[in-house]
Design an enzyme around this catalytic site. Sequence first.
Site, PDB file in Angstrom:
ATOM      1  N   LYS A  62       0.770  -1.284   0.084  1.00 28.26           N
ATOM      2  CA  LYS A  62      -0.088  -0.272   0.026  1.00 28.26           C
ATOM      3  C   LYS A  62       1.183   1.112   0.203  1.00 28.26           C
ATOM      4  O   LYS A  62       2.055   0.924   0.568  1.00 28.26           O
ATOM      5  CB  LYS A  62      -0.836  -0.385   1.332  1.00 28.26           C
TER       6      LYS A  62
ATOM      7  N   SER B  88      -9.970   1.532   3.285  1.00 28.04           N
ATOM      8  CA  SER B  88      -8.439   2.841   2.518  1.00 28.04           C
ATOM      9  C   SER B  88      -7.492   1.431   1.977  1.00 28.04           C
ATOM     10  O   SER B  88      -6.878   1.808   0.687  1.00 28.04           O
ATOM     11  CB  SER B  88      -8.235   3.397   2.962  1.00 28.04           C
TER      12      SER B  88
ATOM     13  N   SER C 150      -9.918  -0.637   6.967  1.00 29.31           N
ATOM     14  CA  SER C 150      -8.807  -0.658   5.893  1.00 29.31           C
ATOM     15  C   SER C 150      -8.267  -1.944   5.426  1.00 29.31           C
ATOM     16  O   SER C 150      -8.205  -1.905   3.800  1.00 29.31           O
ATOM     17  CB  SER C 150      -8.062   0.358   5.457  1.00 29.31           C
TER      18      SER C 150
END
Length: 394
Positions: free
Chosen positions: A34, A111, A135
């Site tokens: 990420k 996210s 997330s």
Amino acid sequence: MTLHDTAHAFVPYPPAPVPHAGTGPLAGLRFAVKDLFDVAGYPTGGGNPVVLALSGIKTRTAPTVQRLLDAGAALVGKTVTDELAFSMNGNNAHFGAPLNGAAPDRITGGSSSGSASAVSSGLCDFALGTDTGGSVRAPANHCGLYGLRPTHGRISLAGALDLAPSLDTCGWFARDAATFARVADVLLGPDSNPLPATPRLLWPTDVWTLLEPAVAEALQAATHRVTRVLGPLQPTRVVLESLEEMYWSFRYIQGREAWQTDGPLIERYAPPLGPGVAERFAWSSTVTDGQMAQASAFRTRFRAHLGSMLGADGVLIMPTMPDVAPLRSAPESSLEDYRNRAIRMLCIAGLSGFAQLSMPLAERDGAPLGLSLLGPAGSDRSLVGLAERIAAAA
């Protein structure tokens, strides 16, 4: 990154060599990271063009990423994140919406949207994400993946962008329990609070009543599969004081810390913020000292309450999310409603700081639906072991 990104999961950075060990427990596996984590040779954009412009090329790799490289895993690229990690939808106004490899007509969730997209689309074997309010757990539910929100502080977030530090955790995704467990051995190590082979399996009735009947029915077979492996369910109630008290305590803590983290950037540079994200930061700027103090005191009480309930051998079995992923065509207002419903479930692990593992054991309307195990602080690797046993009993 040399692979063909059919899912729009990766940030299109120019490729940079990232060496990895030739041998090790993760040799032969490819992973993604990420774009909150620093990787030497790449910028760290956090899903926002101003943060990306200010980043520069990093010269150090975040320790957790380096552990994976040292264990023999090969990095294939950095993945799209929802903007400043402050969303749960998987739609970044600047970098797009990665595709859900398990249900292309539905959102990935965020996210950690790009990480879940890359794994569910078969572009890598596992991927790092972060989980503050859901997330990792939300995208795991939506994309048919194993995903862990670990005990708070269990896995290092050094060299990663913060959102709400007292809530932020580092988790990961994999399509199968065996691969997930290989990564767990590297990132978790032995538990400080290992669970017994036959834990007390607790059924939080107040959480299950939040589901629509069709969703609860869709999870029945998966629940029976878990009980065949782990034993009978004991009904319990996990909510302290009220669900609204839990919800708002979590929101106040997350909002206050998010504004402390990103407020100076927003006030100085006025970066463009996408729908939902802009409104959440505006609301976060209004959280008062009194609200934060009250929420923090509630968190202390809730952590003690849940710790007492679980003891050293209790595991909650609960839905990961209120339902399958919303459709990509859903309006922002509908997505915000879904997010607020989800936080009422997700805040249990968030407020307590305990570990929650989502398993891809069910589906509804042709889309994945997750079932979770939530255990005491320090029981993370034991939860992964339970998931391996459940998977083997398929």
